[in-house]
Design a protein around this motif. Structure first.
Motif, PDB file in Angstrom:
ATOM      1  N   VAL A   1      12.869  -5.002   1.800  1.00 26.72           N
ATOM      2  CA  VAL A   1      12.797  -4.619   0.390  1.00 26.72           C
ATOM      3  C   VAL A   1      11.791  -5.479  -0.368  1.00 26.72           C
ATOM      4  CG1 VAL A   1      14.134  -4.520  -1.762  1.00 26.72           C
ATOM      5  CG2 VAL A   1      15.072  -3.569   0.358  1.00 26.72           C
ATOM      6  N   GLN A   2      11.647  -6.733   0.028  1.00 30.88           N
ATOM      7  CA  GLN A   2      10.617  -7.577  -0.582  1.00 30.88           C
ATOM      8  C   GLN A   2       9.236  -6.951  -0.378  1.00 30.88           C
ATOM      9  OE1 GLN A   2       9.960 -11.296   1.460  1.00 30.88           O
ATOM     10  NE2 GLN A   2       9.057 -12.291  -0.317  1.00 30.88           N
ATOM     11  N   ALA A   3       8.978  -6.470   0.823  1.00 31.96           N
ATOM     12  CA  ALA A   3       7.693  -5.832   1.117  1.00 31.96           C
ATOM     13  C   ALA A   3       7.532  -4.540   0.321  1.00 31.96           C
ATOM     14  CB  ALA A   3       7.584  -5.555   2.613  1.00 31.96           C
ATOM     15  N   GLN A   4       8.591  -3.747   0.237  1.00 31.00           N
ATOM     16  CA  GLN A   4       8.532  -2.497  -0.513  1.00 31.00           C
ATOM     17  C   GLN A   4       8.337  -2.753  -2.005  1.00 31.00           C
ATOM     18  OE1 GLN A   4      12.110  -0.318   0.599  1.00 31.00           O
ATOM     19  NE2 GLN A   4      11.699  -0.703   2.776  1.00 31.00           N
ATOM     20  N   HIS A   5       8.983  -3.787  -2.503  1.00 35.89           N
ATOM     21  CA  HIS A   5       8.835  -4.152  -3.916  1.00 35.89           C
ATOM     22  C   HIS A   5       7.387  -4.529  -4.229  1.00 35.89           C
ATOM     23  CE1 HIS A   5       9.110  -7.027  -7.377  1.00 35.89           C
ATOM     24  NE2 HIS A   5       9.909  -6.084  -7.838  1.00 35.89           N
ATOM     25  N   GLN A   6       6.750  -5.208  -3.291  1.00 34.07           N
ATOM     26  CA  GLN A   6       5.345  -5.570  -3.475  1.00 34.07           C
ATOM     27  C   GLN A   6       4.480  -4.318  -3.588  1.00 34.07           C
ATOM     28  OE1 GLN A   6       3.928  -8.623  -0.751  1.00 34.07           O
ATOM     29  NE2 GLN A   6       1.814  -7.930  -0.942  1.00 34.07           N
ATOM     30  N   LEU A   7       4.742  -3.339  -2.736  1.00 32.03           N
ATOM     31  CA  LEU A   7       4.015  -2.068  -2.797  1.00 32.03           C
ATOM     32  C   LEU A   7       4.253  -1.373  -4.138  1.00 32.03           C
ATOM     33  CD1 LEU A   7       2.542   0.445  -1.480  1.00 32.03           C
ATOM     34  CD2 LEU A   7       4.827   1.170  -0.748  1.00 32.03           C
ATOM     35  N   VAL A   8       5.509  -1.284  -4.537  1.00 32.23           N
ATOM     36  CA  VAL A   8       5.881  -0.543  -5.738  1.00 32.23           C
ATOM     37  C   VAL A   8       5.325  -1.181  -6.999  1.00 32.23           C
ATOM     38  CG1 VAL A   8       7.875   0.087  -7.182  1.00 32.23           C
ATOM     39  CG2 VAL A   8       7.944   0.493  -4.714  1.00 32.23           C
ATOM     40  N   THR A   9       5.405  -2.511  -7.094  1.00 32.97           N
ATOM     41  CA  THR A   9       4.999  -3.197  -8.331  1.00 32.97           C
ATOM     42  C   THR A   9       3.516  -3.543  -8.364  1.00 32.97           C
ATOM     43  OG1 THR A   9       5.667  -5.343  -7.401  1.00 32.97           O
ATOM     44  CG2 THR A   9       7.301  -4.130  -8.718  1.00 32.97           C
ATOM     45  N   GLU A  10       3.011  -4.126  -7.282  1.00 30.84           N
ATOM     46  CA  GLU A  10       1.625  -4.603  -7.293  1.00 30.84           C
ATOM     47  C   GLU A  10       0.620  -3.483  -7.061  1.00 30.84           C
ATOM     48  OE1 GLU A  10       1.050  -7.996  -4.771  1.00 30.84           O
ATOM     49  OE2 GLU A  10       2.803  -9.049  -5.572  1.00 30.84           O
ATOM     50  N   HIS A  11       0.966  -2.538  -6.218  1.00 26.80           N
ATOM     51  CA  HIS A  11       0.022  -1.448  -5.922  1.00 26.80           C
ATOM     52  C   HIS A  11       0.113  -0.325  -6.943  1.00 26.80           C
ATOM     53  CE1 HIS A  11      -2.683   0.975  -3.561  1.00 26.80           C
ATOM     54  NE2 HIS A  11      -1.781   1.940  -3.425  1.00 26.80           N
ATOM     55  N   PHE A  12       1.348   0.058  -7.301  1.00 24.99           N
ATOM     56  CA  PHE A  12       1.523   1.185  -8.214  1.00 24.99           C
ATOM     57  C   PHE A  12       1.822   0.772  -9.652  1.00 24.99           C
ATOM     58  CE2 PHE A  12       2.684   3.276  -4.108  1.00 24.99           C
ATOM     59  CZ  PHE A  12       1.683   4.241  -4.113  1.00 24.99           C
ATOM     60  N   GLY A  13       2.157  -0.493  -9.891  1.00 30.25           N
ATOM     61  CA  GLY A  13       2.446  -0.962 -11.242  1.00 30.25           C
ATOM     62  C   GLY A  13       3.733  -0.394 -11.816  1.00 30.25           C
ATOM     63  N   ILE A  14       4.682  -0.072 -10.951  1.00 31.56           N
ATOM     64  CA  ILE A  14       5.954   0.515 -11.380  1.00 31.56           C
ATOM     65  C   ILE A  14       6.951  -0.598 -11.702  1.00 31.56           C
ATOM     66  CG2 ILE A  14       7.928   1.902 -10.596  1.00 31.56           C
ATOM     67  CD1 ILE A  14       5.866   3.411  -8.788  1.00 31.56           C
ATOM     68  N   GLU A  15       7.655  -0.459 -12.831  1.00 28.06           N
ATOM     69  CA  GLU A  15       8.620  -1.474 -13.247  1.00 28.06           C
ATOM     70  C   GLU A  15      10.057  -0.978 -13.225  1.00 28.06           C
ATOM     71  OE1 GLU A  15       7.349  -2.816 -17.069  1.00 28.06           O
ATOM     72  OE2 GLU A  15       5.549  -3.809 -16.295  1.00 28.06           O
TER      73      GLU A  15
END
Length: 351
Positions: free
Chosen positions: A110-124
């Motif tokens: 989930v840490q890796a997925q969170h990085q994708l979601v927040t850093e790549h897509f800017g989703i909060e």
């Protein structure tokens, strides 16, 4: 590993520091998206994969006629680390290749997925996190790791903590693979196919219920939206070979399976940093509206476990998938169960 559809994207995670202390250098997360992110980035859904599954195995719950409608939502399906598409024993260079791949926890996933979601897509914020089996484990982990981000959660046929009975079942799967003489401690030159066939036979007795076999449902399983095929088998042996051996011999790497198995065996949201191993305290921290969907006859993710956990989740609820399909009620292969899961997902998204 050849033969995969090239319909996904790859996110470079960089150096992923794992809970166990290892650093997975040059880590990569394979993912596929469906739909478009809206202007305020409020319509995102995360839908992780399951044990031995890949993103296309999740597509049965995605569509314009489904709750996960890509005309309304931006659906992200991240492939688990270890599943053969994301960083895995089968595709990593030395020293963390093959039998030397490090252990991965749900927290790491989930840490890796969170990085994708927040850093790549800017989703909060996430409108929903959902998933089957190990996907359910990741759903719980998302809700604990990022409680202010996850609005709704729908884990089906999975748990927030792997039970001892479930752990023991997986010991049988592991032993079947590792006792193949060609396994060679994970440094084989060809897939240990005898072990993979043995795994399929072990799994066949657990994935479906006793009633499924008593009723010989395998003779006419109906149309599988996941496999895009009508499933029917002429005999029990035909089912064991065609469905089960076909699954585990179909581009599954033994070390990848063992990596995912370790993640599954050690699933426990209480192991999230800050909770000191307290499973109940972790559940109490969940802010999402959460509906757990266990299957009535699941032999290793039992409804009783979810009913126990739900009492500690402030906005938690349990509904039971009836029928004889057992754990595979959540696979998308049962038309009736797939429709029920979709209806609950729709209700939750509309809430």
């Amino acid at each position: 590993m050849n033969g995969f559809p090239l319909d996904y994207e790859m996110y470079e995670l960089g150096n992923l520091i794992l809970q166990g202390g290892a650093t997975l250098r040059g880590a990569r997360l394979a993912y596929k998206t469906y739909g478009s992110l809206n202007a305020d980035k409020s319509n995102a859904i995360v839908y992780p994969t399951w044990y031995s599954g890949r993103h296309w195995d999740n597509e049965w719950l995605i569509g314009e006629d489904k709750a996960l409608d890509p005309t309304k939502y931006f659906i992200i399906v991240p492939n688990m680390i270890g599943n053969g598409l994301s960083s895995s024993p089968s595709n990593m260079p030395a020293p963390y290749n093959a039998g030397s791949f490090p252990n991965i926890t749900f927290y790491d996933q989930v840490q890796a997925q969170h990085q994708l979601v927040t850093e790549h897509f800017g989703i909060e914020t996430l409108a929903l996190v959902t998933g089957w089996s190990m996907g359910a484990g990741q759903t719980y982990q998302w809700a604990v790791s990022y409680p202010d981000m996850v609005q709704r959660a729908l884990p089906f046929c999975g748990s927030s903590k792997t039970s001892e009975h479930n752990f023991v079942f997986l010991e049988g799967v592991k032993a079947a693979l590792q006792t193949d003489s060609s396994f060679q401690n994970g440094f084989y030159t060809e897939q240990p196919t005898r072990g993979l066939r043995a795994v399929s036979r072990v799994y066949a007795g657990w994935g479906f219920s006793q009633a499924f076999y008593w009723d010989q449902v395998y003779k006419d399983m109906g149309f599988s939206a996941r496999l895009r095929a009508d499933l029917s088998y002429s005999s029990l042996e035909d089912f064991l070979v065609g469905y089960w051996e076909g699954h585990f011999l179909g581009h599954r790497d033994a070390n990848d399976l063992l990596t995912q198995l370790w993640t599954w065996q050690h699933g426990d949201v209480g192991a999230t940093p800050g909770f000191g191993g307290d499973h109940i305290k972790a559940l109490q921290s969940i802010k999402a509206k959460l509906i757990a969907l266990p299957a009535k006859k699941d032999l290793y993710f039992c409804p009783e476990d979810e009913e126990y956990a739900s009492q500690y989740i402030p906005n938690g609820e349990v509904r039971v998938i009836t029928g004889v399909w057992g754990h595979f009620a959540g696979s998308g292969d049962s038309p009736v169960d797939a429709a029920y899961i979709n209806s609950v997902a729709q209700e939750l998204l509309d809430s």
